[in-house]
Motif scaffolding. Sequence first.
Motif, PDB file in Angstrom:
ATOM      1  N   LEU A 118      13.132   0.543  -8.363  1.00  0.00           N
ATOM      2  CA  LEU A 118      12.124   1.271  -7.587  1.00  0.00           C
ATOM      3  C   LEU A 118      12.759   2.009  -6.412  1.00  0.00           C
ATOM      4  O   LEU A 118      12.393   3.149  -6.106  1.00  0.00           O
ATOM      5  CB  LEU A 118      11.054   0.301  -7.077  1.00  0.00           C
ATOM      6  CG  LEU A 118      10.243  -0.419  -8.161  1.00  0.00           C
ATOM      7  CD1 LEU A 118       9.343  -1.480  -7.548  1.00  0.00           C
ATOM      8  CD2 LEU A 118       9.417   0.579  -8.972  1.00  0.00           C
TER       9      LEU A 118
ATOM     10  N   TYR B  61       0.790  -1.230   0.000  1.00  0.00           N
ATOM     11  CA  TYR B  61       0.000   0.000   0.000  1.00  0.00           C
ATOM     12  C   TYR B  61       0.829   1.290   0.000  1.00  0.00           C
ATOM     13  O   TYR B  61       0.402   2.296  -0.565  1.00  0.00           O
ATOM     14  CB  TYR B  61      -0.930   0.015   1.226  1.00  0.00           C
ATOM     15  CG  TYR B  61      -1.849  -1.184   1.296  1.00  0.00           C
ATOM     16  CD1 TYR B  61      -2.927  -1.311   0.421  1.00  0.00           C
ATOM     17  CD2 TYR B  61      -1.635  -2.187   2.239  1.00  0.00           C
ATOM     18  CE1 TYR B  61      -3.768  -2.414   0.483  1.00  0.00           C
ATOM     19  CE2 TYR B  61      -2.482  -3.293   2.310  1.00  0.00           C
ATOM     20  CZ  TYR B  61      -3.548  -3.402   1.423  1.00  0.00           C
ATOM     21  OH  TYR B  61      -4.366  -4.488   1.475  1.00  0.00           O
TER      22      TYR B  61
ATOM     23  N   THR C  92      12.920   6.196  -6.030  1.00  0.00           N
ATOM     24  CA  THR C  92      12.454   6.883  -4.815  1.00  0.00           C
ATOM     25  C   THR C  92      13.587   7.693  -4.189  1.00  0.00           C
ATOM     26  O   THR C  92      13.383   8.842  -3.753  1.00  0.00           O
ATOM     27  CB  THR C  92      11.920   5.860  -3.798  1.00  0.00           C
ATOM     28  OG1 THR C  92      10.877   5.084  -4.407  1.00  0.00           O
ATOM     29  CG2 THR C  92      11.373   6.545  -2.560  1.00  0.00           C
TER      30      THR C  92
ATOM     31  N   TYR D  42       4.802  -7.665  -8.305  1.00  0.00           N
ATOM     32  CA  TYR D  42       5.810  -8.326  -9.131  1.00  0.00           C
ATOM     33  C   TYR D  42       6.492  -9.463  -8.364  1.00  0.00           C
ATOM     34  O   TYR D  42       6.787 -10.520  -8.927  1.00  0.00           O
ATOM     35  CB  TYR D  42       6.851  -7.313  -9.604  1.00  0.00           C
ATOM     36  CG  TYR D  42       6.250  -6.101 -10.280  1.00  0.00           C
ATOM     37  CD1 TYR D  42       5.741  -6.185 -11.574  1.00  0.00           C
ATOM     38  CD2 TYR D  42       6.166  -4.881  -9.620  1.00  0.00           C
ATOM     39  CE1 TYR D  42       5.181  -5.077 -12.198  1.00  0.00           C
ATOM     40  CE2 TYR D  42       5.607  -3.774 -10.228  1.00  0.00           C
ATOM     41  CZ  TYR D  42       5.111  -3.875 -11.516  1.00  0.00           C
ATOM     42  OH  TYR D  42       4.549  -2.785 -12.120  1.00  0.00           O
TER      43      TYR D  42
ATOM     44  N   GLY E  35       2.289   2.895  -3.712  1.00  0.00           N
ATOM     45  CA  GLY E  35       1.435   3.035  -4.885  1.00  0.00           C
ATOM     46  C   GLY E  35       1.979   2.280  -6.078  1.00  0.00           C
ATOM     47  O   GLY E  35       2.305   1.092  -5.997  1.00  0.00           O
ATOM     48  N   CYS E  36       2.126   2.988  -7.203  1.00  0.00           N
ATOM     49  CA  CYS E  36       2.611   2.340  -8.426  1.00  0.00           C
ATOM     50  C   CYS E  36       4.087   1.980  -8.350  1.00  0.00           C
ATOM     51  O   CYS E  36       4.581   1.244  -9.214  1.00  0.00           O
ATOM     52  CB  CYS E  36       2.344   3.234  -9.633  1.00  0.00           C
ATOM     53  SG  CYS E  36       3.203   4.819  -9.589  1.00  0.00           S
ATOM     54  N   ASP E  37       4.796   2.484  -7.348  1.00  0.00           N
ATOM     55  CA  ASP E  37       6.203   2.147  -7.173  1.00  0.00           C
ATOM     56  C   ASP E  37       6.408   0.949  -6.240  1.00  0.00           C
ATOM     57  O   ASP E  37       7.541   0.659  -5.845  1.00  0.00           O
ATOM     58  CB  ASP E  37       6.982   3.354  -6.614  1.00  0.00           C
ATOM     59  CG  ASP E  37       7.130   4.458  -7.651  1.00  0.00           C
ATOM     60  OD1 ASP E  37       7.116   4.148  -8.848  1.00  0.00           O
ATOM     61  OD2 ASP E  37       7.251   5.630  -7.258  1.00  0.00           O
ATOM     62  N   SER E  38       5.337   0.250  -5.903  1.00  0.00           N
ATOM     63  CA  SER E  38       5.452  -0.915  -5.036  1.00  0.00           C
ATOM     64  C   SER E  38       5.927  -2.131  -5.837  1.00  0.00           C
ATOM     65  O   SER E  38       5.474  -2.374  -6.958  1.00  0.00           O
ATOM     66  CB  SER E  38       4.105  -1.225  -4.389  1.00  0.00           C
ATOM     67  OG  SER E  38       4.170  -2.441  -3.665  1.00  0.00           O
TER      68      SER E  38
END
Length: 334
Positions: A190, A131, A194, A141, A134-137
């Motif tokens: 990722l 959670y 960040t 995958y 977001g899309c960077d989790s």
Amino acid sequence: LGWFVHIPFGIIIGALGQRLSYKNYLTFIGVPNPIWNASVKLIISFSVVNVIYSQSCDVAKDDGRIVLWILTYVFGTFAVTSGALVGSSFQPVAITGGIACGKSTVGTYLEKRNFLIIDLDSIAHDVLDPYKMGCDSAYPYLVEEFGNGILNHPANTKTPHPPIDRQKLADIVFSDPAKRKKLNGVTHPLIFKTMMKLILTYTIRHPTMVVAVDIPLLYETGGFMTMLFALVVVVATTPSIQMARLKRRNPSFTEEHCRERIDSQMSMDKKVRKADLVVWNNEGLGKLEGRVDVVAREVMGRVVGFGVRFLSLIPVVAFGVLLLEGAVFRRCVG
């Protein structure tokens, strides 16, 4: 210098200039770090303004209008300064060292001394969360790649996305290089994305503070990552103390398990030789804090200095030239 290269030119100047300002090559004759830092930036700013000035003169010669010269000069200064802001922002300090050497403790002390610490371990934890990022989790995958066996299913709890059990995942990849490579291939981009966003944000918002990244495996990662950091601080200790601390921190680890973890990293001697600055953590917290204080002052002098930045220095120099050269346009077109 064409218009289309002004911003890239500024990025290169900002990056190289900032990095050069960190490396005081005149310490042997007693030049203080803040003096070196400010002098390098001032010389580079004058050189950059001279390039913009020359190009503006060439434009004025071709057209013969003072308004066009001023516009070329002003917008050239703005474009190069914008690029320099970006280039100089991506020059963080790295804090690294071996496992169980006290990097987190050093980071905590540095935060009390005007440092902003980006903890890569914390980011690595967050990218596993279903959670937080977001899309960077990395969560979907990794579940797809390694299966539901890596998930932690709390008793009597129903959740559509059970958390990843980091220990289960570590046990799978630790002894399997191929699976570890797959894990790194998912998580590292990722984490890097960040980290870079935080570096840029912190540097722009807090120009008088030092942005530092706590990155445990800097030298082991190699490549571009080692080139990113302008200064590297290594937290070091002796092998015997490192082993004792690792055992104390992880009571369930056998000595062989501890040895495997230590040996999987670059040796402490090599890290110390590669470092710009070293914090030895062989004694108590009182001694450690004193050593951190010395290193913090050294880093602040190199990185922040007197607070001189390309963002303000290049426009100031450009404006000064504009004021001092009242007859410059007549010289250019005359």
